[in-house]
Design an enzyme around this catalytic site. Structure first.
Site, short mmCIF file in Angstrom:
data_model
loop_
_atom_site.label_atom_id
_atom_site.label_comp_id
_atom_site.label_asym_id
_atom_site.label_seq_id
_atom_site.Cartn_x
_atom_site.Cartn_y
_atom_site.Cartn_z
N CYS A 237 28.81 111.52 1.65
CA CYS A 237 30.28 111.54 1.76
C CYS A 237 30.90 112.60 0.85
CB CYS A 237 30.84 110.17 1.43
SG CYS A 237 29.77 108.83 1.95
N SER B 141 37.37 101.83 4.05
CA SER B 141 37.82 103.01 4.79
C SER B 141 37.21 102.96 6.19
CB SER B 141 37.40 104.29 4.06
OG SER B 141 36.01 104.35 3.90
N ILE C 25 36.04 104.45 10.24
CA ILE C 25 35.24 105.48 10.90
C ILE C 25 36.22 106.44 11.55
CG2 ILE C 25 33.78 105.81 12.94
CD1 ILE C 25 32.23 103.31 11.96
N HIS D 49 38.39 108.73 6.98
CA HIS D 49 37.23 109.24 6.23
C HIS D 49 36.17 109.82 7.17
CE1 HIS D 49 34.24 109.75 3.24
NE2 HIS D 49 33.71 108.54 3.23
#
Lengths: 387, 135
Positions: free
Chosen positions: A85, A209, A211, A334
């Site tokens: 990430c 958060s 997809i 995200h």
């Protein structure tokens, strides 16, 4: 030594972009940033693109070439970088280093993830790859599960409450409601967060958060070129990166991320600013607890006191230290490889005074905090406007 | 589940998964599970030797997984925890034969060998360590 400036920024709307594929997203963000920089393609020396797992999300590898090809920028050298990430933050850092090292003058740093072409189960499995496959995921760990373990221990050691964690989501949704490119442009109440379905106790759906599909890109330039093309470049004042164990259980303490602490020390050592001069920050709130840990790891609050400070509203828009004015990962969305670049874009827009309804007054210095996995990579940048 | 693997990817780990075989560094005294190839404290000065980990420990942190990954759907909800073993080494594993509501940090647990997951109806069955409340 010469500085490195951000002379162009551009990003797609984040969300479930069903009509757009990987290449469409890349081209959309790429065109926007090159237009914003007011530069032509032949001036670009290289491209660094962050993508966590295009190979598993859409079956496409060789993303460096995909990026240059989609943007019509062949034969410019183009490389994909990956740190889960934090892939976007890593792309920014590698681009910065390539200019700082004197090899290039103009470099595009971008990030992309097309996540909704995978079904949810498949996407979750892919995200699990950011943790330890053999010793966490094999035994039934999920990503929310790993952060839930961090949250439970934080609650145990410091008395942090689920309500305090919920306030992170409330704040970030309130900011996202003011961001036309955010995935969730609506507010949520503390009650809604508390009543949302449990995913991995104590974390609930609205602590997590989403997809997301999206791409984001910046154009970086050496000081001389930046001044030639841009009246108000935003300077990358400092960049730092640190690493920790892949598995959460291998760490001495799990109530914070040591990589983020180390990267914080490094970034302030390199920076011409100190902590008290930071006007705003974009931090990695993949889960609500992660934002509380981030504020403590970076020393903006004392260890164990972030929950209370969050409840007091100290990180709200136009409070003493606005955090995640973009809406953060929770509200803005995200797309894992793009997030680190989006953070730098939000700070750039704030420093240029172009953040619209979420503009922070007199913003001059901002910070980005991008985390890979459950904290095995942390990448921080300090950006400054004007001087 | 992990990504579907050919059999060597599973039997390679039998010593760790079936018997909690780790190692310790004779130089600094720290225990490692899974075994480390290089001691991160001493690096080249480290002297690693095999050590079968203690089968007892206490809950360091826990969660209840309600949205399960592929291969674990039948077990939901289940407790996932970090267990601190007697040696001070921590591992991530499921806690089974327990009422999730009765979980608490500090609870004493012991290791059992159990089925972890199945690779579909025709695939292999993965076994490994879970923990249960100490009797």
């Amino acid at each position: 030594m010469d500085r490195v400036g951000i002379i162009g920024v551009g990003m797609t709307k984040f969300g479930e972009r069903w009509k757009k594929g990987l290449r469409d997203l890349i081209a959309e963000a790429g065109l926007k940033t090159i237009q914003d920089a007011n530069i032509t393609g032949d001036k670009i020396d290289a491209i660094y693109g962050g993508s966590m797992s295009a190979g598993r999300f859409v079956g496409q590898e060789h993303i460096g070439a995909v990026i240059a090809d989609s943007m019509g920028l062949n034969p410019i050298p183009s490389s994909r970088v990956e740190a889960a990430c934090a892939s976007g933050g890593l792309a920014l850092r590698e681009a910065y280093l390539s200019i700082k090292g004197g090899e290039y003058n103009v470099v595009v740093a971008g990030g992309v993830e097309k996540m909704t072409d995978s079904c949810t189960e498949e996407a979750s499995l892919t995200l699990g790859g950011a943790g330890d496959q053999e010793w966490e995921v094999f035994n039934g760990a999920t990503f929310p599960g790993l952060y839930a373990l961090i949250a439970r221990r934080h609650m145990h050691e410091y008395g942090t409450t689920e309500e305090q964690m919920a306030e992170v989501s409330v704040k970030n949704h309130a900011n996202a409601a003011k961001n036309p490119l955010a995935q969730f442009q609506f507010e949520v109440s503390r009650e809604q967060v508390m009543k949302s379905p449990k995913v991995a106790d104590p974390l609930k759906l609205l602590d997590c958060s989403p997809i997301t599909d999206g791409a984001a890109a910046t154009v970086l330039a050496s000081e001389e070129v930046a001044k030639e093309y841009c009246d108000d470049p935003v300077w990358i004042d400092a960049s730092a990166q640190a690493t920790d164990s892949l598995a959460v259980h291998d760490r001495k303490s799990i109530t914070g991320l040591n990589a983020a602490k180390v990267a914080t020390e490094k970034v302030f050592k390199k920076s011409s600013y100190d902590r008290s001069e930071i006007d705003l920050a974009e931090v990695h709130d993949c889960f609500s607890i992660a934002e509380l840990c981030a504020l403590e790891d970076m020393g903006f609050v004392k260890k164990g006191e972030a929950g209370k400070a969050m409840e007091e509203g100290r990180f709200n828009l136009n409070a003493e230290l606005p955090i995640n004015t973009s809406g953060g990962l929770k509200g803005c969305g995200h797309p894992v490889g793009a997030t680190g670049i989006k953070q730098a874009i939000e700070i750039t827009k704030q420093l240029r005074g172009e953040a619209g309804k979420r503009q922070v007054d007199e913003a001059e210095v901002g910070l980005t905090h991008n985390v890979g996995g459950s904290g095995a990579t942390a990448i921080l940048h300090i950006l400054s406007g004007g001087r | 589940m992990t990504h579907r693997k050919a059999l060597p990817g599973i039997w390679r780990r039998f010593p760790e998964r079936y018997r909690l075989e780790g190692n310790k560094c004779k130089n600094c005294g720290e225990h490692f599970f899974p075994p480390r190839i290089i001691c991160p404290n001493c690096r080249r000065d480290g002297k690693l030797e095999g050590h079968e980990m203690s089968k007892e420990g206490e809950i360091y942190s826990y969660t209840i997984i309600r949205s399960a990954p592929v291969g674990f759907e039948d077990q939901t909800p289940y407790v996932l925890a970090i267990i601190e073993l007697k040696e001070g080494t921590k591992v991530t594993a499921q806690i089974t034969d327990v009422d999730p509501e009765e979980m608490e940090i500090g609870m004493e647990v012991e290791e059992v060998l159990r089925k972890i997951s199945e690779d579909g109806k025709k695939g292999k069955i993965n076994y490994g360590y879970k923990f249960v409340p100490k009797s």
